[in-house]
Design a protein around this motif. Structure first.
Motif, PDB file in Angstrom:
ATOM      1  N   UNK A 118      40.712  45.808  42.914  1.00  0.00           N
ATOM      2  CA  UNK A 118      40.467  45.181  41.627  1.00  0.00           C
ATOM      3  C   UNK A 118      40.166  46.204  40.535  1.00  0.00           C
ATOM      4  N   UNK A 119      40.104  47.490  40.896  1.00  0.00           N
ATOM      5  CA  UNK A 119      39.928  48.534  39.897  1.00  0.00           C
ATOM      6  C   UNK A 119      41.242  48.718  39.131  1.00  0.00           C
ATOM      7  N   UNK A 120      41.185  49.074  37.852  1.00  0.00           N
ATOM      8  CA  UNK A 120      42.417  49.200  37.061  1.00  0.00           C
ATOM      9  C   UNK A 120      43.480  50.087  37.695  1.00  0.00           C
ATOM     10  N   UNK A 121      43.069  51.170  38.359  1.00  0.00           N
ATOM     11  CA  UNK A 121      44.041  52.109  38.942  1.00  0.00           C
ATOM     12  C   UNK A 121      44.750  51.545  40.160  1.00  0.00           C
ATOM     13  N   UNK A 122      44.205  50.462  40.744  1.00  0.00           N
ATOM     14  CA  UNK A 122      44.755  49.965  42.004  1.00  0.00           C
ATOM     15  C   UNK A 122      45.167  48.505  41.962  1.00  0.00           C
ATOM     16  N   UNK A 123      45.237  47.915  40.793  1.00  0.00           N
ATOM     17  CA  UNK A 123      45.732  46.543  40.707  1.00  0.00           C
ATOM     18  C   UNK A 123      47.238  46.565  40.929  1.00  0.00           C
ATOM     19  N   UNK A 124      47.655  45.983  42.010  1.00  0.00           N
ATOM     20  CA  UNK A 124      49.081  46.026  42.354  1.00  0.00           C
ATOM     21  C   UNK A 124      49.424  44.782  43.164  1.00  0.00           C
ATOM     22  N   UNK A 125      50.673  44.645  43.529  1.00  0.00           N
ATOM     23  CA  UNK A 125      51.125  43.472  44.255  1.00  0.00           C
ATOM     24  C   UNK A 125      51.141  43.649  45.751  1.00  0.00           C
ATOM     25  N   UNK A 126      50.362  44.609  46.288  1.00  0.00           N
ATOM     26  CA  UNK A 126      50.399  44.855  47.725  1.00  0.00           C
ATOM     27  C   UNK A 126      49.697  43.767  48.526  1.00  0.00           C
TER      28      UNK A 126
END
Length: 360
Positions: free
Chosen positions: A300-308
Motif C-alpha cells: 500500500x506504499x506509493x512505491x509498491x502499489x501495483x496489480x500483483x
C-alpha cells in the motif's frame, strides 16, 4: 579494542576482528558459512544475486518493513505479495502457492517479529516448484527451533544487527548459508566483486562490515543471553497483565520455539473501548513510544502499489495491520515504566497520575 584497531591500520576489508566475529557467529549459530555485511538490506541484495536470481518474480509478504521489498527491487526482481497466516503473521504457504506463476524464481518469507515461519510448508513448496527459499530473518538472532538456530533454515537467511535489534553492532548484518560457493560469491559481492587476485568478475557492492562494528559484535555476544532473559521477563509480565482485557490480543507463543522477544505486538479488536489508532495516540500522548509495525502494508506504499495482488487478496494482512501496536520492550525498560504502559491500556479512559517517557 579501539586501540588495537587503530594500531593495526585495518578498519575494513576483513581485518582480524571481522574474522574473529565471523568465526564466533559460526560457532554460536552452528552454521557452516557466515558472511558479515554492513547492513541487512545489502545482505539481502547480495544473497539474491549470489543465488543466481535474475529477473522474475519473488513471492513475499506485505506484512514487513519496506527493506524486504526494496532489496528485491534493487536485485532486479519483482515482489509478488501473498497473504499471511493471521495467527503467526508469517507468509501463509497456501497463499504463497496461489501466488506462484511462470516467472516465480524464489520465496522470500519474513519471520515476523522473530516468530518463526512454517518452514516445513514453505520448504516443501520451494522444493515442489524448484524455487530458492531465502528468509528475511532480520530480528531473529537468538531464536531457536528444536534447539537449532532459525537462521540455519532455507537456502540462506539474513539477520540484521541494526541498533534496534536484540543483538546489534549499531549497524550490520550476517548472511547465513550452507553452500560454500554461495558464501564465496557473497564475500566477493560485498567487496566490489573483487576476487583474491584483485580481478573483478562481476559488479559488486561496498557492503563490508567495519572492524569497529565487528569488535562491538564480539562484545555484544557476551551480553546477548542476559538481554534475552530480561526481555523474556518483560514479555511474561505484559502477557499476565493484558490477558484479561477484552479486545486486547497478544501474539501466541509458538510451541517448541525459543524466542528472543524482540517485539511485543498486541492487537486491538472490537471488544476494546478504543480503536487501534485511538489507543496508539493515547500511548503517544503519555510519552509511550509504541509503534504500528507493520502499518501500512508494503503493497500500500506509493512505491509498491501495483496489480500483483487483488485488493481483497490480503485479508489477514490488512486486518492485522489495522489492529497492531508494538509495545516497548527492551532491557532498559523499568518495571515502573512497564506498569505505566499497562495502566494506560487497562484503563483507557483513566488519567495516569504520572506521565513517563517510555521509548520503544
Amino acid at each position: 579494542m579501539l586501540k588495537d584497531i587503530w594500531e593495526s591500520g585495518v578498519v575494513s576489508n576483513g581485518g582480524p576482528y571481522h574474522q574473529r566475529f565471523e568465526q564466533a557467529l559460526r560457532d554460536q549459530l552452528q552454521a557452516r558459512h557466515v558472511n558479515l555485511f554492513t547492513n541487512a538490506t545489502l545482505g539481502l541484495i547480495a544473497v539474491l544475486k549470489a543465488l543466481g536470481l535474475q529477473g522474475g518474480e519473488v513471492v513475499t509478504t506485505p506484512y514487513t518493513f519496506v527493506a524486504t521489498a526494496n532489496a528485491l527491487r534493487w536485485a532486479g526482481l519483482t515482489p509478488v505479495f501473498a497473504d499471511i497466516d493471521p495467527h503467526t503473521l508469517n507468509l501463509d504457504p497456501a497463499a504463497a502457492r496461489a501466488a506462484i506463476g511462470p516467472r516465480t524464481v524464489a520465496l522470500l518469507p519474513v519471520h515476523a517479529y522473530g516468530n518463526p515461519c512454517n518452514h516445513e510448508g514453505l520448504a516443501g513448496l520451494a522444493g515442489q516448484y524448484g524455487l530458492k527459499l531465502v528468509y528475511d530473518a532480520a530480528p531473529c538472532f537468538g531464536v531457536r527451533v528444536g534447539g537449532r538456530s532459525v537462521l540455519a533454515q532455507g537456502d540462506a537467511s539474513v539477520a540484521s544487527f541494526h541498533a534496534t535489534k536484540v543483538f546489534n553492532t549499531f549497524e550490520g548484518a550476517a548472511v547465513v548459508c550452507a553452500d560454500a560457493r554461495v558464501s564465496e560469491r557473497l564475500a566477493r559481492l560485498r567487496n566490489h566483486g573483487l576476487d583474491p587476485r584483485v580481478a573483478v568478475e562481476e559488479p559488486g557492492l561496498n557492503a563490508k562490515m567495519s572492524e569497529f562494528n565487528a569488535a562491538l559484535g564480539l562484545l555484544q555476544l557476551e551480553r546477548v543471553a542476559q538481554a534475552i532473559e530480561c526481555r523474556r521477563e518483560i514479555d511474561r509480565r505484559y502477557r499476565q497483565a493484558l490477558s484479561g482485557i477484552p479486545g486486547i490480543e497478544c501474539l501466541a507463543l509458538p510451541a517448541g520455539v525459543e524466542l528472543n522477544h524482540a517485539y511485543f505486538p498486541i492487537f486491538v479488536g472490537t471488544g476494546y473501548p478504543l480503536g487501534r489508532d485511538a489507543l496508539y495516540q493515547r500511548l503517544q500522548d503519555h510519552g509511550v513510544d509504541a509503534r504500528r509495525y507493520f502499518h501500512p502494508l508494503v503493497c500500500d506504499l506509493p512505491a509498491y502499489r501495483c496489480g500483483s495482488v487483488r485488493q481483497d487478496g490480503l485479508v489477514a494482512a490488512r486486518r492485522r495491520a489495522a489492529e497492531v501496536i508494538c509495545l516497548p520492550i527492551h532491557p532498559a525498560l523499568t518495571r515502573a515504566q512497564q506498569d505505566f504502559v499497562i495502566e494506560l491500556i487497562a484503563h483507557p479512559h483513566g488519567t495516569p497520575a504520572v506521565r513517563a517517557e517510555v521509548a520503544s
